[in-house]
Design a protein around this motif. Structure first.
Motif, PDB file in Angstrom:
ATOM      1  N   GLY A 107       0.781  -1.230   0.000  1.00 55.39           N
ATOM      2  CA  GLY A 107       0.000   0.000   0.000  1.00 55.39           C
ATOM      3  C   GLY A 107       0.813   1.282   0.000  1.00 55.39           C
ATOM      4  N   SER A 108       2.120   1.200  -0.241  1.00 54.62           N
ATOM      5  CA  SER A 108       2.971   2.388  -0.234  1.00 54.62           C
ATOM      6  C   SER A 108       2.732   3.228  -1.480  1.00 54.62           C
ATOM      7  CB  SER A 108       4.441   1.974  -0.164  1.00 54.62           C
ATOM      8  OG  SER A 108       5.269   3.114  -0.248  1.00 54.62           O
ATOM      9  N   ARG A 109       2.771   4.540  -1.326  1.00 56.84           N
ATOM     10  CA  ARG A 109       2.607   5.451  -2.455  1.00 56.84           C
ATOM     11  C   ARG A 109       3.951   5.950  -2.968  1.00 56.84           C
ATOM     12  NH1 ARG A 109      -1.095  10.045  -0.782  1.00 56.84           N
ATOM     13  NH2 ARG A 109      -0.801  10.553  -2.964  1.00 56.84           N
ATOM     14  N   ILE A 110       5.043   5.503  -2.365  1.00 49.49           N
ATOM     15  CA  ILE A 110       6.389   5.894  -2.780  1.00 49.49           C
ATOM     16  C   ILE A 110       6.794   5.005  -3.963  1.00 49.49           C
ATOM     17  CG2 ILE A 110       8.803   6.087  -2.073  1.00 49.49           C
ATOM     18  CD1 ILE A 110       7.773   6.216   0.836  1.00 49.49           C
ATOM     19  N   PRO A 111       7.275   5.591  -5.067  1.00 44.76           N
ATOM     20  CA  PRO A 111       7.683   4.754  -6.195  1.00 44.76           C
ATOM     21  C   PRO A 111       9.020   4.062  -5.928  1.00 44.76           C
ATOM     22  CG  PRO A 111       8.097   7.048  -6.692  1.00 44.76           C
ATOM     23  CD  PRO A 111       7.364   7.019  -5.378  1.00 44.76           C
ATOM     24  N   THR A 112       9.176   2.847  -6.458  1.00 47.40           N
ATOM     25  CA  THR A 112      10.442   2.133  -6.320  1.00 47.40           C
ATOM     26  C   THR A 112      11.449   2.697  -7.327  1.00 47.40           C
ATOM     27  OG1 THR A 112       9.831   0.474  -7.942  1.00 47.40           O
ATOM     28  CG2 THR A 112       9.257   0.006  -5.645  1.00 47.40           C
ATOM     29  N   LEU A 113      12.713   2.307  -7.168  1.00 44.79           N
ATOM     30  CA  LEU A 113      13.743   2.766  -8.099  1.00 44.79           C
ATOM     31  C   LEU A 113      13.420   2.315  -9.524  1.00 44.79           C
ATOM     32  CD1 LEU A 113      16.466   4.113  -8.606  1.00 44.79           C
ATOM     33  CD2 LEU A 113      17.536   1.908  -8.159  1.00 44.79           C
ATOM     34  N   GLY A 114      12.895   1.117  -9.685  1.00 43.61           N
ATOM     35  CA  GLY A 114      12.508   0.627 -11.005  1.00 43.61           C
ATOM     36  C   GLY A 114      11.417   1.473 -11.636  1.00 43.61           C
ATOM     37  N   ASP A 115      10.444   1.897 -10.841  1.00 43.27           N
ATOM     38  CA  ASP A 115       9.372   2.760 -11.352  1.00 43.27           C
ATOM     39  C   ASP A 115       9.918   4.121 -11.793  1.00 43.27           C
ATOM     40  OD1 ASP A 115       7.546   0.768 -10.785  1.00 43.27           O
ATOM     41  OD2 ASP A 115       7.004   1.620  -8.828  1.00 43.27           O
ATOM     42  N   VAL A 116      10.830   4.663 -11.002  1.00 44.87           N
ATOM     43  CA  VAL A 116      11.421   5.973 -11.331  1.00 44.87           C
ATOM     44  C   VAL A 116      12.239   5.872 -12.615  1.00 44.87           C
ATOM     45  CG1 VAL A 116      13.051   7.727 -10.557  1.00 44.87           C
ATOM     46  CG2 VAL A 116      11.407   6.781  -8.956  1.00 44.87           C
ATOM     47  N   CYS A 117      13.050   4.810 -12.734  1.00 46.20           N
ATOM     48  CA  CYS A 117      13.854   4.622 -13.947  1.00 46.20           C
ATOM     49  C   CYS A 117      12.965   4.436 -15.174  1.00 46.20           C
ATOM     50  CB  CYS A 117      14.798   3.442 -13.782  1.00 46.20           C
ATOM     51  SG  CYS A 117      16.175   3.789 -12.690  1.00 46.20           S
ATOM     52  N   ALA A 118      11.887   3.692 -15.035  1.00 49.40           N
ATOM     53  CA  ALA A 118      10.970   3.485 -16.157  1.00 49.40           C
ATOM     54  C   ALA A 118      10.343   4.805 -16.595  1.00 49.40           C
ATOM     55  CB  ALA A 118       9.887   2.483 -15.775  1.00 49.40           C
ATOM     56  N   GLN A 119       9.970   5.635 -15.650  1.00 50.49           N
ATOM     57  CA  GLN A 119       9.383   6.938 -15.981  1.00 50.49           C
ATOM     58  C   GLN A 119      10.407   7.828 -16.681  1.00 50.49           C
ATOM     59  OE1 GLN A 119       6.212   7.827 -15.707  1.00 50.49           O
ATOM     60  NE2 GLN A 119       6.642   9.819 -16.553  1.00 50.49           N
ATOM     61  N   VAL A 120      11.634   7.828 -16.204  1.00 53.51           N
ATOM     62  CA  VAL A 120      12.688   8.633 -16.837  1.00 53.51           C
ATOM     63  C   VAL A 120      12.950   8.150 -18.259  1.00 53.51           C
ATOM     64  CG1 VAL A 120      15.165   9.172 -16.760  1.00 53.51           C
ATOM     65  CG2 VAL A 120      13.790   9.357 -14.693  1.00 53.51           C
ATOM     66  N   MET A 121      12.984   6.841 -18.459  1.00 50.35           N
ATOM     67  CA  MET A 121      13.268   6.287 -19.784  1.00 50.35           C
ATOM     68  C   MET A 121      12.152   6.595 -20.784  1.00 50.35           C
ATOM     69  SD  MET A 121      16.207   4.793 -19.784  1.00 50.35           S
ATOM     70  CE  MET A 121      16.284   3.479 -20.960  1.00 50.35           C
ATOM     71  N   ARG A 122      10.923   6.792 -20.310  1.00 53.35           N
ATOM     72  CA  ARG A 122       9.801   7.103 -21.202  1.00 53.35           C
ATOM     73  C   ARG A 122       9.728   8.577 -21.576  1.00 53.35           C
ATOM     74  NH1 ARG A 122       6.760   3.369 -17.881  1.00 53.35           N
ATOM     75  NH2 ARG A 122       6.120   5.114 -16.606  1.00 53.35           N
ATOM     76  N   TYR A 123      10.462   9.444 -20.877  1.00 55.64           N
ATOM     77  CA  TYR A 123      10.338  10.890 -21.094  1.00 55.64           C
ATOM     78  C   TYR A 123      10.930  11.290 -22.440  1.00 55.64           C
ATOM     79  CZ  TYR A 123      10.522  15.880 -20.239  1.00 55.64           C
ATOM     80  OH  TYR A 123      10.355  17.237 -20.341  1.00 55.64           O
ATOM     81  N   GLU A 124      10.115  11.953 -23.254  1.00 53.57           N
ATOM     82  CA  GLU A 124      10.544  12.420 -24.568  1.00 53.57           C
ATOM     83  C   GLU A 124      10.058  13.845 -24.781  1.00 53.57           C
ATOM     84  OE1 GLU A 124       8.984   9.783 -27.480  1.00 53.57           O
ATOM     85  OE2 GLU A 124      10.436   8.208 -27.047  1.00 53.57           O
ATOM     86  N   VAL A 125      10.824  14.597 -25.560  1.00 57.16           N
ATOM     87  CA  VAL A 125      10.408  15.924 -26.009  1.00 57.16           C
ATOM     88  C   VAL A 125      10.353  15.839 -27.527  1.00 57.16           C
ATOM     89  CG1 VAL A 125      10.977  18.366 -26.119  1.00 57.16           C
ATOM     90  CG2 VAL A 125      11.446  17.080 -24.035  1.00 57.16           C
ATOM     91  N   GLY A 126       9.145  15.698 -28.051  1.00 55.47           N
ATOM     92  CA  GLY A 126       8.989  15.452 -29.479  1.00 55.47           C
ATOM     93  C   GLY A 126       9.577  14.085 -29.807  1.00 55.47           C
ATOM     94  N   PRO A 127      10.414  14.014 -30.832  1.00 50.96           N
ATOM     95  CA  PRO A 127      11.012  12.716 -31.185  1.00 50.96           C
ATOM     96  C   PRO A 127      12.320  12.425 -30.439  1.00 50.96           C
ATOM     97  CG  PRO A 127      11.570  14.317 -32.854  1.00 50.96           C
ATOM     98  CD  PRO A 127      10.657  15.019 -31.869  1.00 50.96           C
ATOM     99  N   VAL A 128      12.759  13.328 -29.568  1.00 51.64           N
ATOM    100  CA  VAL A 128      14.053  13.180 -28.882  1.00 51.64           C
ATOM    101  C   VAL A 128      13.850  12.489 -27.533  1.00 51.64           C
ATOM    102  CG1 VAL A 128      16.051  14.409 -27.969  1.00 51.64           C
ATOM    103  CG2 VAL A 128      14.874  15.287 -29.986  1.00 51.64           C
ATOM    104  N   PRO A 129      14.485  11.332 -27.324  1.00 49.01           N
ATOM    105  CA  PRO A 129      14.353  10.617 -26.044  1.00 49.01           C
ATOM    106  C   PRO A 129      15.239  11.239 -24.962  1.00 49.01           C
ATOM    107  CG  PRO A 129      15.787   9.399 -27.501  1.00 49.01           C
ATOM    108  CD  PRO A 129      15.274  10.584 -28.286  1.00 49.01           C
ATOM    109  N   VAL A 130      14.791  12.344 -24.406  1.00 47.90           N
ATOM    110  CA  VAL A 130      15.580  13.123 -23.461  1.00 47.90           C
ATOM    111  C   VAL A 130      15.931  12.310 -22.216  1.00 47.90           C
ATOM    112  CG1 VAL A 130      15.590  15.207 -22.048  1.00 47.90           C
ATOM    113  CG2 VAL A 130      14.549  15.255 -24.299  1.00 47.90           C
ATOM    114  N   GLY A 131      15.007  11.504 -21.734  1.00 46.70           N
ATOM    115  CA  GLY A 131      15.266  10.703 -20.545  1.00 46.70           C
ATOM    116  C   GLY A 131      16.394   9.711 -20.758  1.00 46.70           C
TER     117      GLY A 131
END
Length: 72
Positions: A30-54
């Motif tokens: 029931g924790s609302r804190i994201p795990t390191l894997g969740d944080v890394c997955a979110q960073v890897m999905r971050y894009e600005v247009g076609p550029v994978p900034v994450g």
């Protein structure tokens, strides 16, 4: 051993312990804190247009880490 070296080692140990505590808290039921894997997955999905900034940022971080700690 110098005081500066002891301070640096103590700082790294403290950071490691805090990381372990936060990861443990994130994996509780029931924790609302994201795990390191969740944080890394979110960073890897971050894009600005076609550029994978994450992905570029994560690659740059690993390059910096390797350069400063493993290349000496």
């Amino acid at each position: 051993m110098s005081g500066t070296r002891m301070l640096a080692i103590g700082g790294f140990l403290l950071a490691f312990v805090l990381f372990a505590v936060v990861e443990w808290a994130a994996r509780r039921e029931g924790s609302r804190i994201p795990t390191l894997g969740d944080v890394c997955a979110q960073v890897m999905r971050y894009e600005v247009g076609p550029v994978p900034v994450g992905r570029i940022g994560l690659f740059g971080f690993w390059w910096w880490l390797g350069w400063h700690f493993f290349a000496r």
